[in-house]
Design an enzyme around this catalytic site. Structure first.
Site, PDB file in Angstrom:
ATOM      1  N   THR A 149      43.763 -12.351 -28.760  1.00  0.00           N
ATOM      2  CA  THR A 149      44.373 -11.934 -27.483  1.00  0.00           C
ATOM      3  C   THR A 149      44.357 -10.416 -27.426  1.00  0.00           C
ATOM      4  O   THR A 149      44.132  -9.743 -28.431  1.00  0.00           O
ATOM      5  CB  THR A 149      45.854 -12.359 -27.378  1.00  0.00           C
ATOM      6  N   ASP A 150      44.654  -9.879 -26.273  1.00  0.00           N
ATOM      7  CA  ASP A 150      44.945  -8.453 -26.237  1.00  0.00           C
ATOM      8  C   ASP A 150      46.454  -8.305 -26.460  1.00  0.00           C
ATOM      9  O   ASP A 150      47.185  -9.280 -26.681  1.00  0.00           O
ATOM     10  CB  ASP A 150      44.459  -7.819 -24.925  1.00  0.00           C
ATOM     11  N   TRP A 151      46.920  -7.078 -26.386  1.00  0.00           N
ATOM     12  CA  TRP A 151      48.261  -6.682 -26.817  1.00  0.00           C
ATOM     13  C   TRP A 151      49.390  -7.509 -26.172  1.00  0.00           C
ATOM     14  O   TRP A 151      49.602  -7.423 -24.962  1.00  0.00           O
ATOM     15  CB  TRP A 151      48.451  -5.197 -26.477  1.00  0.00           C
ATOM     16  N   GLU A 152      50.080  -8.300 -26.956  1.00  0.00           N
ATOM     17  CA  GLU A 152      51.247  -9.086 -26.509  1.00  0.00           C
ATOM     18  C   GLU A 152      50.965  -9.959 -25.297  1.00  0.00           C
ATOM     19  O   GLU A 152      51.878 -10.276 -24.529  1.00  0.00           O
ATOM     20  CB  GLU A 152      52.421  -8.147 -26.181  1.00  0.00           C
ATOM     21  N   ASP A 153      49.696 -10.333 -25.111  1.00  0.00           N
ATOM     22  CA  ASP A 153      49.366 -10.981 -23.845  1.00  0.00           C
ATOM     23  C   ASP A 153      49.905 -12.396 -23.700  1.00  0.00           C
ATOM     24  O   ASP A 153      50.008 -12.888 -22.570  1.00  0.00           O
ATOM     25  CB  ASP A 153      47.852 -10.933 -23.601  1.00  0.00           C
TER      26      ASP A 153
END
Ligand code: BGC
Length: 748
Positions: free
Chosen positions: A305-309
């Site tokens: 995933t990307d950041w905290e997505d």
């Protein structure tokens, strides 16, 4: 407490290893999965930020960061984490020795505390070189790399990035960005290879080849991460991570090909687009993440995933009522690893979901299998780091020269009225000013030592700014800043000094930024910089603009007031030298702009638009009036084109044709030219583009030298995605265009 089991599934084979001094370890992934607990499996799917296991508060870390052993032990023992990333929020670049210390502690603790001794894979954003390691070689950002139109040179840059990243003990690079740069407002425009599908595809190939080489098991290669799958670069508002509306046909036509190419080259990992397309956040889009990426394109690697997505599915997208539902949706859509990254809630929730039977263990096994395969491919089971003395070229002059070469080849001369350039070294008195003149940060942009790249603390000493490089080239250079990016400083002083000079060089810039901090409302150049140029134009002296922008800023009102425009992109640590050498004629510019430069803040029309060439739809209103067209760039010499021919005017079924043209350097100095071939499909079932890049080749010619350049074109090269979402080449007439000469080709 479970016993330490690893001896049962690991056997040592001493003969296979080529790179490491230690013995190659053979791991049977299925046997390993067979003895892993649910918690251990889910732990592999968890990636935390370094801040979670470092001393200090998560966003107020020390520099250099120091591991907190209790926190680290807890992350390993209790959560069995599989991956860590980044420098820790709020902190910056650290030395290679420090990286190795941190990585050494992580691997040692993992060995001590984890039951199965599965290595932790560390990921980093080495975006334009190993930008989080002090003293590393920093290259031009991707947009400048694309402007070289020289994929083999760009491949060398990525190879060095891999070398220096791995030298720091870091085996996984969150690069390259393969999003197409078709929205100039977007804060990450400079991180793209520009707007063209074919050019981006070629650069994607170069980047993956350079980072991964023939085997990521090598101490000099890293796993690449193509990002951000898919359609991230085209938010409707231009603001980062805001919704996009892109039809599936257009996703496939424009945004997919560079990812397809990267997958073909064996890219090991992919990062997912944080935004939503047509109302569906990509992190829960099964059609994109599983059907397209896995089943259709055959991608076998890890999807992170990307950041905290996953949490953002609740807080931003509102498609899940709570985090647990969000975790379930993302995992079922096809996510393998969650860049959590600041806590372990994902881990706890996913374990619950599996135990409650809401996600099958088989689904978890699929992801774990991919993650273990990545670790195996990287050779981490055998050796997590290689000895520092294996990297004598880290930050070396040799590496810097490649960066210089990329920067020099990216320099794009957009205007050169009355041959104002090159400057005449000793003979001319030069006055230089502007915010980019004396700043390494404005040459490098974001992802330089820190996330946003504005901190000057970590800059590599002895690197040249534009000013210091010009002063080295000539004794007749005077300077005053004039303004910062946003505020006026001493414009009147500049005016007085400029009056005494023969020529004026104004170095315009943009404050480094990326992602949400880089959001802007329009492309206008800041008022302070406009005022500087306008006031100095009153001296009536020749002015040369040097533009170091994150994205094309509007210069329409300034263009007629200046004689020269050198577009420098974000050329990196060697950019100062490259700019100066082009200004003084030591280097003949050969960059070509990899996007359509808008003339107005809202005039976003790409060169490969549809309709008529100038888009004069009615009332002769011409809509397509870019400041500079895609693919242009001047040289200090001249090239002429002749003998344009096509081997056959008709292309049968699977035939190919050879397109040839002679190019002659008719000027007085050696130069490089990018020969570009375009095509236009005269009639098609989907409105055809007025022209599309079909091929390109960068060549070097001595004065009066002629060379024949040929392109082998296959039917598929003339294809597009039709209404049924199939790639087709339709029969009929095509125009082949080289340097505004056109010839017909018929496809049967
Ligand atoms: C960015 C990614 C980056 C990740 C890790 C995200 O905010 O969108 O491109 O790789 O952070 O730093």
């Amino acid at each position: 407490m479970r016993a330490k089991f690893f001896v049962f599934f690991i056997c040592f084979v001493s003969s296979i290893t080529t790179f490491s001094q230690s013995k190659m370890v053979k791991v049977n992934i299925d046997s390993l999965i067979g003895i892993m607990s649910i918690e251990e499996k889910v732990g592999q799917m968890t990636q935390i930020d370094l801040g979670v296991v470092a001393q200090g508060d998560i966003c107020k870390l020390k520099n250099p960061q120091v591991i907190d052993n209790d926190k680290l032990k807890n992350a390993i023992l209790k959560y069995h984490i599989g991956s860590i990333l980044n420098v820790g929020c709020g902190s910056g670049t650290i030395s290679m020795e420090n990286w190795r210390l941190i990585l050494g502690q992580i691997h040692a603790e993992n060995k001590r505390s984890s039951r199965l001794n599965i290595p932790i894979v560390y990921g980093i954003d080495a975006i334009h070189g190993a930008n989080y390691t002090m003293g590393a070689t920093l290259f031009p950002q991707e947009i400048g790399q694309a402007a070289t139109w020289n994929p083999s040179l760009v491949e060398k840059a990525y190879k060095i990035t891999a070398y220096e990243t791995r030298a720091s003990g870091l085996p996984w690079n969150f690069s390259p960005v393969l999003d197409l740069g078709r929205q100039p407002l977007w804060s990450r425009f400079f991180e793209t290879f520009g707007e063209d599908v074919l050019l981006s595809k070629n650069m994607a190939k170069a980047a993956i080849r350079g980072l991964e080489g023939d085997s990521v098991n090598s101490p000099y290669q890293v796993a690449a991460c193509m990002k951000h799958f898919l359609g991230y670069s085209m938010p409707l508002s231009g603001k980062d991570r805001t919704p996009a509306w892109i039809s599936e046909r257009e996703l496939r036509e424009y945004f997919l090909p560079s990812f397809e190419e990267a997958i073909k080259q064996g890219a090991k990992t992919v990062m997912i687009n944080s935004g939503e397309i047509n109302g569906t956040p990509v992190h829960i889009n099964y059609d994109l993440l599983t059907k397209l990426l896995r089943e259709e394109l055959g991608f076998k690697g890890v999807a992170v995933t990307d950041w905290e997505d996953i949490y953002k599915l609740v807080s931003i997208h509102h498609v899940a009522e709570n985090k647990k539902e969000a975790v379930k949706m993302a995992i079922l859509a096809g996510i393998d690893m969650s860049m959590t990254p600041n806590d372990f809630e994902f881990t706890t929730l996913l374990v619950e979901l599996v135990k409650e039977g809401l996600i099958s263990e088989e689904r978890i096994n699929e992801s774990v299998r991919r993650i273990l395969q990545l670790k195996l491919d990287l050779g981490l089971f055998t050796q997590t780091m290689f000895a520092p003395n294996q990297y004598p070229l880290f930050g070396s002059k040799q590496h810097a020269e490649v960066s210089y070469q990329v920067a020099a080849e990216s320099m794009t001369l957009l205007k050169n009225k009355n041959h104002v350039l090159p400057l005449g070294q000793e003979k001319e008195k030069i006055f230089i000013c502007g915010p980019a003149a004396k700043s390494l940060n404005l040459l490098n942009g974001a992802w330089t030592h820190t996330w946003q790249g504005v901190d000057t603390t970590f800059n590599t000493p002895q690197k040249f700014t534009i000013l210091s490089a010009m002063q080295k080239n000539s004794v007749s250079v005077t300077y005053a800043p004039g303004c910062t990016v946003d505020s006026i400083l001493d414009i009147e002083k500049c005016f007085e000094k400029a009056k005494l000079a023969d020529k004026i060089v104004i170095c315009l810039g943009e404050t480094p930024s990326t992602e949400m901090p880089g959001n802007i409302d329009n492309l206008y150049l800041t008022e302070a910089q406009q005022k500087l140029v306008l006031r100095l134009s009153e001296t009536k002296k020749p002015i040369i603009l040097v533009c170091c922008f994150n994205r094309p800023r509007i210069i329409q009102n300034l263009e007629s007031k200046v004689d020269g425009i050198l577009y420098a992109y974000l050329p990196g640590d060697e950019g100062g030298r490259a700019i100066s050498d082009v200004l003084f004629g030591i280097v003949n510019p050969s960059g070509k702009i990899p996007f359509t430069y808008p003339s107005n803040a809202n005039a976003f029309i790409h060169y490969d638009h549809k309709g008529s060439e100038d888009l004069a739809v009615d009332f002769s209103m011409k809509a397509y009036q870019p400041q500079f067209d895609f693919g242009v760039g001047l040289s200090y010499t001249n090239f002429t084109y002749s003998e344009f021919s096509i081997s056959n005017t008709t292309m049968q079924n699977d035939d190919s044709v050879i397109i040839k043209v002679n190019v002659t350097n008719t000027g007085k100095i050696k130069g490089q030219e990018v020969v570009q071939v375009y095509y236009h499909d005269m009639v098609a079932s989907i409105t055809p583009a007025v022209k599309k890049l079909l091929g390109f080749r960068k060549i070097s010619l001595n004065p009066m030298q002629t060379t024949e350049v040929s392109f082998c074109i296959h039917k598929n090269d003339l294809s597009f995605i039709n209404k049924e979402l199939k790639r087709v080449t339709e029969k009929g007439e095509f125009e082949i265009i080289i340097n505004s000469q056109k010839k017909s080709l018929y496809v049967n």
